[in-house]
Design an enzyme around this catalytic site. Structure first.
Site, PDB file in Angstrom:
ATOM      1  N   ASP A  45      31.387  -8.232 -43.382  1.00 48.44           N
ATOM      2  CA  ASP A  45      29.984  -8.608 -43.548  1.00 48.44           C
ATOM      3  C   ASP A  45      29.634  -8.600 -45.037  1.00 48.44           C
ATOM      4  OD1 ASP A  45      26.959  -8.254 -43.624  1.00 48.44           O
ATOM      5  OD2 ASP A  45      27.285  -8.390 -41.469  1.00 48.44           O
ATOM      6  N   ILE A  46      28.867  -9.588 -45.490  1.00 49.90           N
ATOM      7  CA  ILE A  46      28.504  -9.638 -46.913  1.00 49.90           C
ATOM      8  C   ILE A  46      27.400  -8.652 -47.274  1.00 49.90           C
ATOM      9  CG2 ILE A  46      29.269 -12.022 -47.229  1.00 49.90           C
ATOM     10  CD1 ILE A  46      26.256 -12.808 -47.203  1.00 49.90           C
TER      11      ILE A  46
ATOM     12  N   GLN B 148      18.861 -11.643 -34.757  1.00 47.53           N
ATOM     13  CA  GLN B 148      19.914 -12.642 -34.970  1.00 47.53           C
ATOM     14  C   GLN B 148      19.449 -13.620 -36.034  1.00 47.53           C
ATOM     15  OE1 GLN B 148      21.090 -14.897 -31.479  1.00 47.53           O
ATOM     16  NE2 GLN B 148      22.886 -15.732 -32.522  1.00 47.53           N
TER      17      GLN B 148
ATOM     18  N   HIS C  10      28.254 -13.571 -32.481  1.00 44.60           N
ATOM     19  CA  HIS C  10      29.075 -12.700 -33.322  1.00 44.60           C
ATOM     20  C   HIS C  10      28.824 -11.251 -32.945  1.00 44.60           C
ATOM     21  CE1 HIS C  10      25.264 -13.255 -35.515  1.00 44.60           C
ATOM     22  NE2 HIS C  10      25.481 -12.089 -36.114  1.00 44.60           N
TER      23      HIS C  10
END
Length: 112
Positions: A30-31, A92, A98
């Site tokens: 995850d960024i 979301q 995901h």
């Protein structure tokens, strides 16, 4: 879907920090991590959210969880949380199914 961020990541059109990949699933960090370990597991097939899972596409969801089990074992994780936000009000922000996998800190309950 041509304008989907996660479809582009899975296709290699947008760079990511890949953890694992096979024919059906792509896994990447995850960024904006919310835990010391935080990666996403996505099906390569575009499915909008958990609300769009059907008998025709559910096998890939089962495979996502098989991959979660494999990757967490490979990383030596025994305690982790799996989260899927379904819909904007639930948090979301990318409308491609995901699963967030978070580990490395105590997880509180209730979340959020």
């Amino acid at each position: 879907m041509s304008d989907c961020l996660f479809c582009k990541i899975a296709a290699g059109e947008i760079p990511s920090n890949k953890v694992y990949e096979d024919e059906q699933v792509y896994v990447f960090h995850d960024i904006d991590p919310q835990a010391p370990t935080h990666f996403l597991v996505i099906p390569k097939a575009h499915i909008v959210s958990c609300g769009a899972i059907t008998a025709e596409n559910s096998a890939v969801v089962a495979h996502c969880f098989e991959v979660i089990s494999k990757v967490t074992k490979d990383l030596g994780l025994t305690d982790f949380r799996v989260v899927s936000n379904c819909g904007a009000s639930a948090g979301q922000s990318v409308f491609h199914l995901h699963f967030h996998v978070l580990a490395g800190r105590d997880m509180t309950w209730p979340p959020g």
